[in-house]
Design an enzyme around this catalytic site. Structure first.
Site, short mmCIF file in Angstrom:
data_model
loop_
_atom_site.label_atom_id
_atom_site.label_comp_id
_atom_site.label_asym_id
_atom_site.label_seq_id
_atom_site.Cartn_x
_atom_site.Cartn_y
_atom_site.Cartn_z
N GLY A 116 0.82 -1.22 0.00
CA GLY A 116 0.00 0.00 0.00
C GLY A 116 0.85 1.27 0.00
O GLY A 116 2.09 1.20 -0.02
N LYS A 146 -12.72 1.34 11.51
CA LYS A 146 -11.36 1.61 12.00
C LYS A 146 -11.37 1.75 13.53
O LYS A 146 -10.43 1.31 14.20
CB LYS A 146 -10.79 2.88 11.36
N ASP A 192 -3.34 -12.23 3.57
CA ASP A 192 -4.67 -11.63 3.71
C ASP A 192 -4.99 -11.59 5.21
O ASP A 192 -5.12 -12.63 5.86
CB ASP A 192 -5.68 -12.50 2.95
N TRP A 194 -5.15 12.35 6.28
CA TRP A 194 -5.01 12.97 4.95
C TRP A 194 -3.67 12.60 4.30
O TRP A 194 -2.89 13.47 3.89
CB TRP A 194 -5.13 14.49 5.09
N ALA A 206 -5.53 -2.24 5.39
CA ALA A 206 -6.89 -1.79 5.74
C ALA A 206 -7.74 -1.70 4.48
O ALA A 206 -7.22 -1.58 3.37
CB ALA A 206 -6.83 -0.41 6.41
N TYR A 207 -9.03 -1.74 4.69
CA TYR A 207 -9.99 -1.37 3.64
C TYR A 207 -10.08 0.14 3.73
O TYR A 207 -10.59 0.68 4.72
CB TYR A 207 -11.34 -2.03 3.90
N THR A 208 -9.56 0.86 2.72
CA THR A 208 -9.39 2.31 2.85
C THR A 208 -10.32 3.14 1.96
O THR A 208 -10.18 4.36 1.89
CB THR A 208 -7.93 2.72 2.54
N ASP A 249 -7.78 9.93 11.72
CA ASP A 249 -8.46 11.12 12.28
C ASP A 249 -9.98 11.00 12.16
O ASP A 249 -10.72 11.65 12.89
CB ASP A 249 -7.99 12.39 11.55
N TYR A 302 -16.42 3.39 7.18
CA TYR A 302 -14.96 3.23 7.25
C TYR A 302 -14.46 3.65 8.63
O TYR A 302 -13.71 2.91 9.30
CB TYR A 302 -14.29 4.08 6.16
N1 LIG Z 1 -4.93 7.45 3.17
C1 LIG Z 1 -5.27 8.25 4.17
O1 LIG Z 1 -5.58 9.42 3.97
C2 LIG Z 1 -5.29 7.73 5.59
C3 LIG Z 1 -5.59 8.61 6.62
C4 LIG Z 1 -5.57 8.14 7.94
C5 LIG Z 1 -5.26 6.82 8.20
N2 LIG Z 1 -5.00 5.98 7.18
C6 LIG Z 1 -4.67 4.58 7.49
O2 LIG Z 1 -3.33 4.36 7.11
C7 LIG Z 1 -3.16 3.00 6.72
C8 LIG Z 1 -2.47 2.94 5.36
O3 LIG Z 1 -3.30 3.58 4.43
P1 LIG Z 1 -2.86 3.83 2.92
O4 LIG Z 1 -3.29 5.20 2.59
O5 LIG Z 1 -1.44 3.40 2.72
O6 LIG Z 1 -3.86 2.83 2.20
P2 LIG Z 1 -3.68 1.85 0.97
O7 LIG Z 1 -2.71 2.40 -0.01
O8 LIG Z 1 -5.06 1.51 0.53
O9 LIG Z 1 -3.00 0.60 1.66
C9 LIG Z 1 -3.73 -0.36 2.35
C10 LIG Z 1 -3.21 -1.70 1.91
O10 LIG Z 1 -3.95 -2.71 2.61
C11 LIG Z 1 -4.12 -3.76 1.70
N3 LIG Z 1 -5.23 -4.62 2.09
C12 LIG Z 1 -6.58 -4.43 1.89
N4 LIG Z 1 -7.25 -5.49 2.35
C13 LIG Z 1 -6.34 -6.35 2.85
C14 LIG Z 1 -6.41 -7.63 3.43
N5 LIG Z 1 -7.60 -8.23 3.61
N6 LIG Z 1 -5.28 -8.24 3.82
C15 LIG Z 1 -4.08 -7.64 3.64
N7 LIG Z 1 -3.93 -6.44 3.07
C16 LIG Z 1 -5.06 -5.80 2.67
C17 LIG Z 1 -4.38 -3.10 0.37
O11 LIG Z 1 -4.12 -4.00 -0.67
P3 LIG Z 1 -4.98 -3.91 -2.05
O12 LIG Z 1 -4.74 -2.51 -2.56
O13 LIG Z 1 -4.39 -4.98 -2.87
O14 LIG Z 1 -6.40 -4.12 -1.65
C18 LIG Z 1 -3.39 -1.96 0.41
O15 LIG Z 1 -2.17 -2.33 -0.17
C19 LIG Z 1 -4.55 2.38 6.77
O16 LIG Z 1 -4.70 1.68 7.97
C20 LIG Z 1 -5.49 3.56 6.74
O17 LIG Z 1 -6.71 3.27 7.38
C21 LIG Z 1 -4.99 6.40 5.89
#
Ligand SMILES: NC(=O)c1ccc[n+]([C@@H]2O[C@H](COP(=O)([O-])OP(=O)(O)OC[C@H]3O[C@@H](n4cnc5c(N)ncnc54)[C@H](OP(=O)(O)O)[C@@H]3O)[C@@H](O)[C@H]2O)c1
Length: 278
Positions: free
Chosen positions: A10, A128, A35, A149, A59-61, A101, A124
């Site tokens: 991710g 979380k 997984d 963000w 995560a499911y994002t 957040d 979502y």
């Molecule tokens: N992006 C934001 O703005 C934000 C803000 C606050 C917190 N966060 C948190 O930060 C973390 C990282 O986020 P990110 O932005 O890097 O998101 P991301 O790019 O969507 O990365 C999440 C990764 O989790 C993988 N994933 C989904 N379902 C899975 C499963 N069942 N088993 C194993 N892996 C799985 C996804 O793989 P696939 O793509 O192959 O499904 C993806 O590679 C998350 O916990 C998110 O909730 C994100």
């Protein structure tokens, strides 16, 4: 120190693998290799690696998608997190759990501190928060890191969308009534590295410092990218009509991080400038 990273493919996971790999022995697995909804697989992978710390980014994002895929969101963000917590406990590893957040409802209007009561608005966000509860229920040696963000080099994100849109349209409409702290994944990795060196548990907030609206963020992206052909117009959240409700205000206070590590997160503008120039 041995570190294992879930969601290693991710946006944040990819940067953590690279950045922490400069100092620590780091391994990780993407969604296909591990997984997190499959307890036996998670337990097997983590027991083979025997890390000192598990950083759970998987995560499911899809914030809007979660509104129609409730079950999947909870399966990954609650059950998946429970599986990782149990597997970390089995090998005696500390768990760093990445949260959001969006666990807050936005009514506060001044930076949220770690013990402010959560009030997640969308599916979502609710899933979380349940993930946070699973970590707290099954582990004592954990750190829940709430961030916000995010944008980075290895995933689709707001900065990329604005740059892409600016190439195809001359007027961009961006919401001006949601306030938060844009955070560069590389800066978050830096902050996480500082926390790896500290013996603390509980919840901590970690974002780039300062805050803005999405509209102000979009203006800054175009300005620092030297794009002047596109105009940005402010709109309200209700005008945008997204499926998931989002907090109008979700700025997180970094005060605890500063107190514990002695470091300050740099302003979001500095992170953005580096992102755009690298
Ligand atoms: N992006 C934001 O703005 C934000 C803000 C606050 C917190 N966060 C948190 O930060 C973390 C990282 O986020 P990110 O932005 O890097 O998101 P991301 O790019 O969507 O990365 C999440 C990764 O989790 C993988 N994933 C989904 N379902 C899975 C499963 N069942 N088993 C194993 N892996 C799985 C996804 O793989 P696939 O793509 O192959 O499904 C993806 O590679 C998350 O916990 C998110 O909730 C994100």
């Amino acid at each position: 120190m041995k570190i294992f990273i879930t969601g290693a493919g991710g946006m944040l996971g990819t940067d953590l693998m690279r950045e922490l790999g400069k100092t620590y022995e780091v391994s990780g697995a993407n969604a296909i290799e591990c997984d997190v909804t499959d307890y036996y697989r998670v337990s097997e992978v983590i027991s083979v690696q025997k890390p000192d710390v598990v950083i759970h980014t998987a995560a499911y994002t899809d914030v809007d998608g979660a509104e129609t895929h409730h079950e999947r969101a909870f399966k990954v963000n609650q059950e998946g997190t429970r599986n990782v917590a149990l597997a970390a406990r089995e090998v005696g590893a500390k768990m760093f759990h990445i949260s959001t957040d969006y666990v807050f409802g936005g009514a506060k209007k001044m930076p949220y501190v770690e013990d402010d009561p959560p009030n997640p608005l969308g599916i979502y966000a609710k899933s979380k928060l349940q993930g946070e509860f699973e970590v707290q229920k099954h582990l004592q040696n954990y750190l829940i890191i709430r961030t916000a963000w995010l944008y980075g080099k290895h995933g689709d994100n707001f900065v990329r969308s604005i740059l892409r849109l600016a190439q195809t349209t001359d007027t961009l409409r961006v919401v001006n009534d949601q306030i938060g702290s844009p955070t560069y994944t590389k800066d978050l990795c830096w902050g996480i590295e500082k926390l790896l060196e500290k013996d603390i548990t509980g919840i901590i907030h970690l974002t780039n410092s300062g805050s803005c609206s999405w509209y102000e963020f979009a203006l800054a992206i175009l300005k620092y990218a030297n794009i002047s052909n596109a105009q940005v117009l402010p709109i309200s959240t209700t005008q945008l009509r997204r499926p998931a409700p989002r907090p109008y205000y979700s700025v997180l206070s970094n005060a605890k991080f500063k107190m514990i590590t002695g470091y300050e997160m740099r302003p979001w503008e500095a992170g953005l400038k580096e992102y755009l120039s690298s």
